[in-house]
Design a protein around this motif. Structure first.
Motif, mmCIF file in Angstrom:
data_model
loop_
_atom_site.group_PDB
_atom_site.id
_atom_site.type_symbol
_atom_site.label_atom_id
_atom_site.label_comp_id
_atom_site.label_asym_id
_atom_site.label_seq_id
_atom_site.Cartn_x
_atom_site.Cartn_y
_atom_site.Cartn_z
ATOM 1 N N GLY A 197 -2.762 -1.585 -6.988
ATOM 2 C CA GLY A 197 -3.390 -2.609 -6.153
ATOM 3 C C GLY A 197 -3.321 -3.970 -6.821
ATOM 4 N N GLY A 214 0.851 -1.183 0.000
ATOM 5 C CA GLY A 214 0.000 0.000 0.000
ATOM 6 C C GLY A 214 0.885 1.230 0.000
ATOM 7 N N SER A 267 -14.107 4.619 0.337
ATOM 8 C CA SER A 267 -14.074 3.730 -0.820
ATOM 9 C C SER A 267 -15.211 4.121 -1.747
ATOM 10 N N ARG A 311 -6.671 -5.285 1.723
ATOM 11 C CA ARG A 311 -6.980 -3.869 1.472
ATOM 12 C C ARG A 311 -7.856 -3.279 2.575
ATOM 13 N N ASP A 339 -4.820 1.805 1.263
ATOM 14 C CA ASP A 339 -5.015 0.436 1.757
ATOM 15 C C ASP A 339 -4.484 0.264 3.176
ATOM 16 N N VAL A 379 -9.271 2.751 0.481
ATOM 17 C CA VAL A 379 -9.126 1.308 0.228
ATOM 18 C C VAL A 379 -9.565 1.002 -1.200
ATOM 19 N N THR A 380 -8.824 0.097 -1.864
ATOM 20 C CA THR A 380 -8.956 -0.059 -3.313
ATOM 21 C C THR A 380 -9.808 -1.245 -3.751
#
Length: 249
Positions: A182, A54, A122, A106, A67, A99-100
């Motif tokens: 990611g 991350g 997100s 993640r 992340d 967060v991905t």
């Protein structure tokens, strides 16, 4: 008697040693430049310790994380170590965590982030999928393509289409020309596609091509796992997808 047996085996067969339990390495932090660092935590996949990457972004108004650490089953030690490292070494507050997608590497540390008073954001789909996967839901505020600025650092969050998951986004830092791909992007060191349980293999290649078109000037592309490089990792991901498709025929 058992100790004598082990001692005998070590003498007669010097290569023999009792099996040691596998342990995960601790947090690693690697600078990309004076503003952006990669945080690497470890999880277990198919009985092997696997690194997960991350970002730590230093801005004039605090730190932005991309992340959480790789945390599963309610154990948030990796994310706790990450926050402690930031506190000890950067001495700045963490303002936000992006967060991905909704997998444990993640979103697994969301609970730890919230305990520390950190907002986790997100897309709406990632928030929905996080709940389905048994994780805490992040705040579902990100459109599919949006840019915001924190402490003079513009950050773009972009949904290219389905690939590794239905909700995977990438994060682009235009001032740094750094792309966090990611798990949507495979490292040039990767020999296979990894976990495909939530993947859309038909669309993944098209989504990668959209990322190439949008962020082809990237100097550094950080994949979700293993080593980072440049845009070669995007081409490598396409080749792995083609190889996987050919193997399925």
């Amino acid at each position: 008697m058992r100790l004598l047996t082990v001692f005998f085996l070590l003498i007669v067969h010097p290569g023999f040693a009792p099996a040691q339990p596998k342990t995960k390495p601790k947090l690693q932090v690697t600078p990309l430049n004076d503003r952006v660092l990669v945080h690497t935590t470890y999880g277990m996949y198919q009985n092997e310790s696997v690194p997960s990457n991350g970002l730590i972004i230093k801005t004039d108004d605090g730190v932005v994380l991309v992340d959480t650490g790789w945390d599963t089953d309610g154990n948030t030690d990796n994310s706790r170590q990450l926050l402690q490292w930031v506190a000890d070494n950067l001495r700045q507050p963490v303002r936000l965590c992006i967060v991905t997608h909704a997998h444990g590497d993640r979103v697994g540390g969301i609970r730890e982030m919230r305990k520390a008073g950190i907002r986790v954001v997100s897309t709406p789909l990632t928030a929905q999928n996080s709940v389905k996967q048994g994780y805490d839901a992040p705040d579902a505020i990100l459109p599919n393509d949006t840019t915001f600025t924190i402490g003079k650092e513009p950050i773009r969050c972009y949904f290219p289409g389905e690939g590794h998951t239905s909700d995977n986004i990438v994060v682009w830092l235009p001032n740094q020309r750094i792309l966090h791909g990611g798990c949507f992007v495979k490292s040039v060191a990767a020999f296979g596609m990894g976990f495909l349980g939530d993947a859309n293999l038909k669309e993944w290649g098209n989504s990668i091509r959209r990322v190439k078109k949008q962020f082809g000037t990237a100097k550094t592309v950080v994949p979700g796992h293993e080593e980072w490089s440049d845009t070669r990792s995007l081409d490598h991901t396409l080749r792995l997808l083609e190889k996987h498709a050919a193997a399925q025929k």
